[in-house]
Design a protein around this motif. Structure first.
Motif, PDB file in Angstrom:
ATOM      1  N   MET A 172       0.836  -1.206   0.000  1.00  0.00           N
ATOM      2  CA  MET A 172       0.000   0.000   0.000  1.00  0.00           C
ATOM      3  C   MET A 172       0.871   1.257   0.000  1.00  0.00           C
ATOM      4  O   MET A 172       0.584   2.230  -0.699  1.00  0.00           O
ATOM      5  CB  MET A 172      -0.941  -0.014   1.206  1.00  0.00           C
ATOM      6  N   ASP A 203       1.254   4.101  -3.019  1.00  0.00           N
ATOM      7  CA  ASP A 203       1.133   5.530  -2.741  1.00  0.00           C
ATOM      8  C   ASP A 203       2.344   6.289  -3.274  1.00  0.00           C
ATOM      9  O   ASP A 203       2.219   7.373  -3.860  1.00  0.00           O
ATOM     10  CB  ASP A 203       0.975   5.738  -1.239  1.00  0.00           C
ATOM     11  N   ASN A 261      -3.517   5.352  -5.897  1.00  0.00           N
ATOM     12  CA  ASN A 261      -4.318   5.463  -4.681  1.00  0.00           C
ATOM     13  C   ASN A 261      -4.576   4.061  -4.108  1.00  0.00           C
ATOM     14  O   ASN A 261      -5.306   3.274  -4.715  1.00  0.00           O
ATOM     15  CB  ASN A 261      -5.641   6.150  -4.990  1.00  0.00           C
ATOM     16  N   PRO A 262      -3.997   3.709  -2.951  1.00  0.00           N
ATOM     17  CA  PRO A 262      -4.178   2.357  -2.407  1.00  0.00           C
ATOM     18  C   PRO A 262      -5.636   1.974  -2.177  1.00  0.00           C
ATOM     19  O   PRO A 262      -6.001   0.801  -2.313  1.00  0.00           O
ATOM     20  CB  PRO A 262      -3.404   2.400  -1.080  1.00  0.00           C
ATOM     21  N   SER A 263      -6.477   2.955  -1.834  1.00  0.00           N
ATOM     22  CA  SER A 263      -7.872   2.640  -1.522  1.00  0.00           C
ATOM     23  C   SER A 263      -8.648   2.155  -2.738  1.00  0.00           C
ATOM     24  O   SER A 263      -9.742   1.609  -2.610  1.00  0.00           O
ATOM     25  CB  SER A 263      -8.582   3.865  -0.924  1.00  0.00           C
ATOM     26  N   GLU A 264      -8.080   2.339  -3.940  1.00  0.00           N
ATOM     27  CA  GLU A 264      -8.743   1.854  -5.136  1.00  0.00           C
ATOM     28  C   GLU A 264      -8.533   0.354  -5.339  1.00  0.00           C
ATOM     29  O   GLU A 264      -9.268  -0.281  -6.095  1.00  0.00           O
ATOM     30  CB  GLU A 264      -8.241   2.607  -6.370  1.00  0.00           C
ATOM     31  N   LEU A 311      -8.702  -3.154   0.400  1.00  0.00           N
ATOM     32  CA  LEU A 311      -9.587  -2.903   1.530  1.00  0.00           C
ATOM     33  C   LEU A 311      -8.968  -3.600   2.732  1.00  0.00           C
ATOM     34  O   LEU A 311      -8.635  -4.778   2.653  1.00  0.00           O
ATOM     35  CB  LEU A 311     -10.991  -3.456   1.288  1.00  0.00           C
ATOM     36  N   TYR A 359      -4.673  -4.044  11.317  1.00  0.00           N
ATOM     37  CA  TYR A 359      -5.349  -4.690  10.197  1.00  0.00           C
ATOM     38  C   TYR A 359      -4.862  -6.131  10.077  1.00  0.00           C
ATOM     39  O   TYR A 359      -3.657  -6.403  10.068  1.00  0.00           O
ATOM     40  CB  TYR A 359      -5.068  -3.940   8.896  1.00  0.00           C
ATOM     41  N   TYR A 404      -7.014  -8.363   4.318  1.00  0.00           N
ATOM     42  CA  TYR A 404      -7.028  -7.429   3.201  1.00  0.00           C
ATOM     43  C   TYR A 404      -7.738  -8.045   2.010  1.00  0.00           C
ATOM     44  O   TYR A 404      -7.566  -9.235   1.726  1.00  0.00           O
ATOM     45  CB  TYR A 404      -5.587  -7.073   2.779  1.00  0.00           C
ATOM     46  N   TRP A 459     -15.255   0.721  -5.846  1.00  0.00           N
ATOM     47  CA  TRP A 459     -15.506   0.050  -4.575  1.00  0.00           C
ATOM     48  C   TRP A 459     -16.948   0.240  -4.115  1.00  0.00           C
ATOM     49  O   TRP A 459     -17.488  -0.582  -3.407  1.00  0.00           O
ATOM     50  CB  TRP A 459     -14.563   0.593  -3.490  1.00  0.00           C
TER      51      TRP A 459
END
Length: 220
Positions: free
Chosen positions: A152, A156, A161-164, A167, A177, A180, A218
């Motif tokens: 992640m 970056d 964008n890691p959030s793409e 999760l 966490y 994933y 997402w």
């Protein structure tokens, strides 16, 4: 087996035996606690059933087998009768069987990620999870989670964008966490981080590029 089914089966037990043949009498289950007596000594014992269930799920998630050794950390002094309970109700004890039965599959999100793997080993429908990588490629779960965190950060740093593509979930509610969900780009970077040629070969072509980029929504 969810918790409601788990505790329903436990409530039916009267007498159980350990793997070494020791007998335990089950007196009752009250407020999610099992109360029993050791047949060899007459000593009473109690097992917090929610703790037992959650401990088993955590053990299976990280790719370990449920046994007296792995149960000991959370259920010290009652790990033997606890394992006897699990055997008596037919609870899954190995990560491979847990994966096959969907016991350790994380809850599905609204994520819509679509890509294919050459051998159909994709996690259920259209994405991989860290726990599936752990079990399929026999890589310790902490190593996979570390690779996910590093991947992640690498995404970056490379303007992705890691959030793409990731999760992250804190299933144990301990601030760390421990699971994933990974889309294709995520698997690409995690494979690089782990140095796993087998995992890499599933998602790379001969030019060392990820197989199949798709627009990811997402929809969270």
């Amino acid at each position: 087996m969810d918790y409601s089914e788990f505790i329903a089966k436990v409530k039916e037990l009267k007498t159980i035996k350990s793997v070494s043949g020791k007998e335990y009498r089950i007196d009752m289950v009250s407020n999610d606690v099992l109360y029993g007596v050791r047949g060899s000594t007459g000593r009473e014992f109690d097992i917090p059933l929610k703790l037992l269930y959650n401990t088993c799920i955590s053990i299976l998630r990280r790719g370990d087998t449920v046994n007296t050794i792995t149960l000991k950390n959370n259920l010290d002094r009652v790990q033997s009768p606890a394992l006897a309970v699990l055997n008596a109700i037919g609870f899954t004890l190995t990560p491979a069987e847990a994966l096959e039965k969907g016991i350790v599959t994380p809850k599905k999100s609204k994520a819509q990620i679509f890509f294919d793997t050459p051998d159909g080993m994709c996690n259920g429908i259209s994405y991989w999870t860290a726990s599936h990588i752990c079990i399929t490629f026999k890589i310790p779960m902490p190593s996979v989670c570390d690779a996910c965190r590093n991947a992640m950060q690498l995404c970056d740093e490379n303007g992705i964008n890691p959030s793409e593509y990731f999760l992250a979930f804190d299933n144990d509610k301990d601030g760390m966490y421990d699971e994933y969900f990974l889309a294709d780009v995520a698997v690409y970077y995690v494979a690089r981080n782990l140095g796993s040629e087998e995992l890499r070969d599933l998602f790379y072509n001969s030019q060392d590029e990820p197989v199949g980029f798709y627009n990811v929504d997402w929809d969270i």
